[in-house]
Design an enzyme around this catalytic site. Structure first.
Site, PDB file in Angstrom:
ATOM      1  N   ASP A   1      -6.754   5.859   1.980  1.00 45.32           N
ATOM      2  CA  ASP A   1      -6.208   4.707   1.275  1.00 45.32           C
ATOM      3  C   ASP A   1      -4.987   4.222   2.076  1.00 45.32           C
ATOM      4  O   ASP A   1      -4.464   4.959   2.924  1.00 45.32           O
ATOM      5  CB  ASP A   1      -5.784   5.141  -0.140  1.00 45.32           C
ATOM      6  CG  ASP A   1      -5.022   4.061  -0.869  1.00 45.32           C
ATOM      7  OD1 ASP A   1      -5.521   2.923  -0.933  1.00 45.32           O
ATOM      8  OD2 ASP A   1      -3.910   4.345  -1.363  1.00 45.32           O
TER       9      ASP A   1
ATOM     10  N   TYR B   1      -2.164   1.475   0.731  1.00 41.75           N
ATOM     11  CA  TYR B   1      -0.923   1.142   0.019  1.00 41.75           C
ATOM     12  C   TYR B   1      -0.430   2.324  -0.813  1.00 41.75           C
ATOM     13  O   TYR B   1      -1.124   2.787  -1.718  1.00 41.75           O
ATOM     14  CB  TYR B   1      -1.125  -0.089  -0.868  1.00 41.75           C
ATOM     15  CG  TYR B   1      -1.593  -1.286  -0.062  1.00 41.75           C
ATOM     16  CD1 TYR B   1      -0.744  -1.885   0.864  1.00 41.75           C
ATOM     17  CD2 TYR B   1      -2.880  -1.785  -0.195  1.00 41.75           C
ATOM     18  CE1 TYR B   1      -1.163  -2.966   1.623  1.00 41.75           C
ATOM     19  CE2 TYR B   1      -3.311  -2.875   0.551  1.00 41.75           C
ATOM     20  CZ  TYR B   1      -2.453  -3.451   1.467  1.00 41.75           C
ATOM     21  OH  TYR B   1      -2.884  -4.506   2.213  1.00 41.75           O
TER      22      TYR B   1
END
Lengths: 230, 230
Positions: B13, B15
């Site tokens: 991932d 953010y």
């Protein structure tokens, strides 16, 4: 210009719309003095988040179980412990939520005006029958519909379809009433004439459909339906 | 017993995992002195909520548009106005997020150990290329994958399927790394060996799958992969 909502039936959300989930904070406060509001807010936010996450994952747990897991998360995130009795007393509080003051009269007025009234909620059939019987609201509705029937939560269109299929009316002749902006966004996106019961002066969400009308109480909604003259 | 994660590839991932969304609050503070933290927190929470609501409604808007609408909601709910220049400067801040301190070395170690490294994010291809190029992380990855390709957000299984299809490895040989507990819940539910990067000592969510391992930084993750001896 008077606001009006020309519909033949009204479908109501329950939690926050007909009955006040804020009244749970009193029970939270009793079980955890000084932390009632913190628990109540964390719990409600997580409960909704879990419904949307389960929808996104393509998974389903019934709303009582979602509510229980959200409560457990809230305890853990706030560093609190809770035994089974405390957990059960808080979950049972969902069966004894008080209706907002303007609800009974407005439902009576809407019923007298010839509109069909239904409930459509994330709650399980057991939770809904319990809270609506305990609050005296049950006799006003021709049907109590739960997302449990389709195994997915609002705002999935399959949920709103449940009410549409039962009513067999054009979608824009079906009013959908909720205090939750995201529920209005979903119901309007589906095609219902959505009436946002904005009791707290909140700001509308920026995704999904828009409310046909916005009222600050259910008496205002009943007046809007009468004003439609249809 | 050493924690270990026996995988051949790692999907990250972005953010909150590789780059620090908290660094946006500095830009928020510049545009609205004294309200930076309020805006930043409201914005991020609403941004995520909108992805899950859109998933539930069966609708899609790309992540830049979701982020923009969440920002507009946050301004309105906080009673703030913002002109187009301010709005653009805040959205552009998403292209200049700083990587967490431990990221570059850990990616290098993992790459040196022969693992394939990918990115899988809600961000648009443009947002991802921008932030990963600006932060110097781009060269570490064999592919940058965006949910934009499937038109639905995490934690929908179609998103995780994107990475699985590209890697053509058994699901449990694919590590999935995220700082977001709900993303771990979805990735684990899909079948990935999920590694929760719990930088802040948060509590795990109570729906979806569980993390295979939990680490408090990316250097810990790199050690866990080395320890697997495979």
């Amino acid at each position: 210009m008077k606001k009006c909502l020309a519909v033949d039936a009204l479908v109501f959300d329950v939690y926050g719309t007909l009955v006040d989930t804020g009244s749970i904070s009193a029970e939270c406060e009793r079980v955890f003095p000084g932390r009632g509001t913190d628990i109540c807010e964390a719990w409600r936010a997580k409960q909704l988040q879990y419904t949307w996450l389960l929808n996104s994952m393509g998974e389903y747990l019934n709303f009582r179980e979602v509510t229980r897991r959200a409560l457990i998360f809230s305890f853990r995130s706030l560093g609190l412990g809770c035994d089974k009795d405390g957990e059960r007393s808080l979950l049972d509080a969902y069966l004894h939520l008080a209706p907002f003051m303007d609800v009974k009269q407005a439902l009576q007025d809407l019923s007298d005006s010839g509109r069909r009234l239904l409930v459509l909620s994330n709650g399980t059939p057991g939770m809904l029958d319990g809270v609506l019987a305990n609050s005296g609201l049950l006799p006003h509705f021709e049907a109590i519909m739960s997302v449990d029937e389709v195994g997915v939560f609002k705002p999935d269109p399959k949920v709103y379809r449940l009410a549409a299929d039962r009513l067999e009316l054009p979608l824009d002749r079906i009013g959908f009433v909720s205090a939750n902006s995201w529920d209005i966004a979903g119901a309007s996106n589906f095609g219902f004439a959505a009436a946002w019961l904005n009791r707290t002066g909140s700001v509308a969400d920026e995704v999904g459909g828009s409310a046909r009308i916005e009222v600050d109480g259910l008496s205002g909604l009943a007046a809007s339906v009468r004003n439609s003259g249809s």
